[in-house]
Design a protein around this motif. Structure first.
Motif, PDB file in Angstrom:
ATOM      1  N   GLN A 190      71.991  29.291  16.448  1.00  0.00           N
ATOM      2  CA  GLN A 190      72.193  30.304  15.405  1.00  0.00           C
ATOM      3  C   GLN A 190      72.152  31.680  16.049  1.00  0.00           C
ATOM      4  N   GLY A 191      73.307  32.341  16.138  1.00  0.00           N
ATOM      5  CA  GLY A 191      73.390  33.643  16.788  1.00  0.00           C
ATOM      6  C   GLY A 191      73.894  33.484  18.210  1.00  0.00           C
ATOM      7  N   VAL A 192      75.150  33.850  18.410  1.00  0.00           N
ATOM      8  CA  VAL A 192      75.709  33.723  19.765  1.00  0.00           C
ATOM      9  C   VAL A 192      76.018  35.111  20.321  1.00  0.00           C
ATOM     10  N   ILE A 212      77.752  26.187  16.696  1.00  0.00           N
ATOM     11  CA  ILE A 212      77.300  27.587  16.674  1.00  0.00           C
ATOM     12  C   ILE A 212      77.511  28.194  15.286  1.00  0.00           C
ATOM     13  N   ALA A 213      76.661  29.155  14.960  1.00  0.00           N
ATOM     14  CA  ALA A 213      76.813  29.901  13.705  1.00  0.00           C
ATOM     15  C   ALA A 213      76.437  31.345  13.979  1.00  0.00           C
ATOM     16  N   ASP A 214      77.223  32.265  13.414  1.00  0.00           N
ATOM     17  CA  ASP A 214      76.932  33.693  13.607  1.00  0.00           C
ATOM     18  C   ASP A 214      77.579  34.448  12.460  1.00  0.00           C
ATOM     19  N   ILE A 215      76.945  35.539  12.015  1.00  0.00           N
ATOM     20  CA  ILE A 215      77.558  36.322  10.937  1.00  0.00           C
ATOM     21  C   ILE A 215      78.801  37.063  11.443  1.00  0.00           C
ATOM     22  N   ILE A 244      68.512  19.405  17.476  1.00  0.00           N
ATOM     23  CA  ILE A 244      67.762  20.575  17.954  1.00  0.00           C
ATOM     24  C   ILE A 244      68.302  21.827  17.262  1.00  0.00           C
ATOM     25  N   TYR A 245      67.371  22.634  16.766  1.00  0.00           N
ATOM     26  CA  TYR A 245      67.749  23.901  16.137  1.00  0.00           C
ATOM     27  C   TYR A 245      67.314  25.028  17.068  1.00  0.00           C
ATOM     28  N   ALA A 246      68.263  25.908  17.421  1.00  0.00           N
ATOM     29  CA  ALA A 246      67.967  26.997  18.356  1.00  0.00           C
ATOM     30  C   ALA A 246      68.219  28.348  17.690  1.00  0.00           C
ATOM     31  N   PRO A 247      67.162  28.934  17.077  1.00  0.00           N
ATOM     32  CA  PRO A 247      67.355  30.244  16.444  1.00  0.00           C
ATOM     33  C   PRO A 247      67.457  31.357  17.490  1.00  0.00           C
ATOM     34  N   CYS A 248      68.606  31.982  17.575  1.00  0.00           N
ATOM     35  CA  CYS A 248      68.819  33.036  18.573  1.00  0.00           C
ATOM     36  C   CYS A 248      69.367  34.302  17.928  1.00  0.00           C
TER      37      CYS A 248
END
Ligand code: NAD
Length: 351
Positions: A190-192, A212-215, A244-248
């Motif tokens: 989350q957030g690249v 991937i996910a990003d606004i 796996i969840y990777a909050p970035c």
């Protein structure tokens, strides 16, 4: 360390400093440049206090003081857990960073103030400041890290931070799955941005199935194009099947609303303060059988990068020193399990 925002106790600075165990708080005022900065030195037991300078439009002075006290204390823990000979410090400049076009006079004046602390505080970049600003500070003091590479600095620390997050994720996999291989694992990043994109590279190289996910659509399309990964809408992150969840991106994404939806058994990312409420949500993850890699340990690569810069920068050495994160994470998982405490509480105890 707690995620709950501390308040000035009874509105008093000294009482708050005593409670939070700070050594020194320094106010810097300059009429000519309009500089209003506060430097907080939390603890110098292990070495000079290192931490970035945040340039932020605080609502009022109390908010700025609380923030700098909280952030500097966090740096003491981060340096200690990473095995660095550094203490914890942080600084804030009050104002609108984007509105400041002529940056040299203000940052040089600020550099003089930092120099006046005689090496007890070393600054670096943070939200609202850049490597260019560090260059101006560096014209006035040696007590600065995060300068551009062409000036002998470490430059952008994000690749080193991402490497540490990757190693922390592997350690979490070792603990949770019995093997640290991430091959075939479904990982949602989350957030690249600066860190996330480098993390994606490591994961793809290892054969993980990355989503991937990003606004920012610009970011998702650039990263999807480069690495051939799947894009997930930000609205459906917590409805996505993942290992796996990777909050970035940002903090507090692990909260009452999201925990019940998570299908992963590991959380490991770069964002600061991922647990909205440290103890409550840390416990909730244990109950769901999810291993949480403490954020301030696995995102310490950026700090390690600054430390190496102080010794004379070498990217290989920065990456090598970052490898401590893998072993330290395993130690913390073991301490958490044997004491029946959250991994975040175990990290605080080890630090
Ligand atoms: P960045 O600003 O380069 O990237 C953040 C990305 O997250 C951006 O692409 C942004 O569009 C995206 N984003 C913002 N809100 C979002 C949302 N709600 N959902 C999905 N995406 C969202 O920042 P960065 O330097 O990559 O840092 C990422 C995180 O890691 C931050 O929390 C930062 O504090 C932390 N961190 C960074 C470093 C470092 O070395 N850069 C070191 C330690 C911790």
């Amino acid at each position: 360390m707690s995620n709950n925002t501390p308040q000035l106790t009874n509105g008093e600075i000294f009482t708050t400093m005593r409670e939070m165990e700070h050594e020194q708080l320094v106010f810097c005022n300059d009429k000519e440049t309009g500089l209003k900065a506060i430097v907080a030195i939390h603890n110098t037991t292990l070495g000079p206090a290192l931490g970035g300078t945040r340039f932020w439009n605080y609502q009022n002075e109390d908010e700025a003081i609380i923030d700098v006290l909280r952030l500097s204390r966090g740096m003491t823990y981060k340096a200690a857990i990473s095995g660095l000979n550094l203490g914890g410090g942080k600084a804030v400049i009050i104002g609108d960073s984007k509105a400041l076009t002529n940056r040299e006079p203000l940052f040089r004046r600020y550099g003089k103030f930092v120099n006046g602390l005689g090496g007890r505080y070393i600054t670096a970049e943070d939200v609202g400041t850049s490597t260019g600003d560090m260059e101006y500070i560096g014209m006035e003091t040696e007590s600065v890290a995060g300068k551009p590479e062409q000036l002998g600095g470490g430059g952008d620390p994000s690749p080193v931070t991402a490497y540490g997050v990757y190693l922390g994720m592997r350690a979490a996999a070792k603990y949770a799955n019995g093997t640290d291989s991430l091959s075939g694992k479904r990982v949602l990043v989350q957030g690249v941005g600066h860190v996330g994109q480098h993390l994606v590279k490591h994961l793809v190289q290892e054969g993980a199935t990355v989503m991937i996910a990003d606004i920012s659509e610009e970011r998702t399309s650039a990263v999807a194009k480069e690495f051939g990964v799947e894009v997930v809408s930000t609205a459906s992150i917590f409805d996505t099947q993942m290992d796996i969840y990777a909050p970035c991106a940002l903090g507090a994404t692990i909260n009452d609303e999201t925990i019940g939806k998570l299908t992963c058994n590991i959380i490991a990312g770069a964002a600061n303060n991922q647990l909205k409420e440290e103890e409550k949500h840390g416990r909730a993850l244990i109950e769901r059988g999810i291993v949480y890699a403490p954020d301030y340990l696995i995102n310490a690569g950026g700090l390690i990068n600054c430390y190496v810069e102080l010794e004379g920068y070498n990217r290989e050495r920065a990456l090598q020193k970052t490898e401590i994160i893998y072993q330290r994470a395993l130690e913390i998982f073991a301490v958490a399990a044997s004491n029946n405490i959250t991994t975040q509480a175990a990290a605080n105890r080890v630090a």
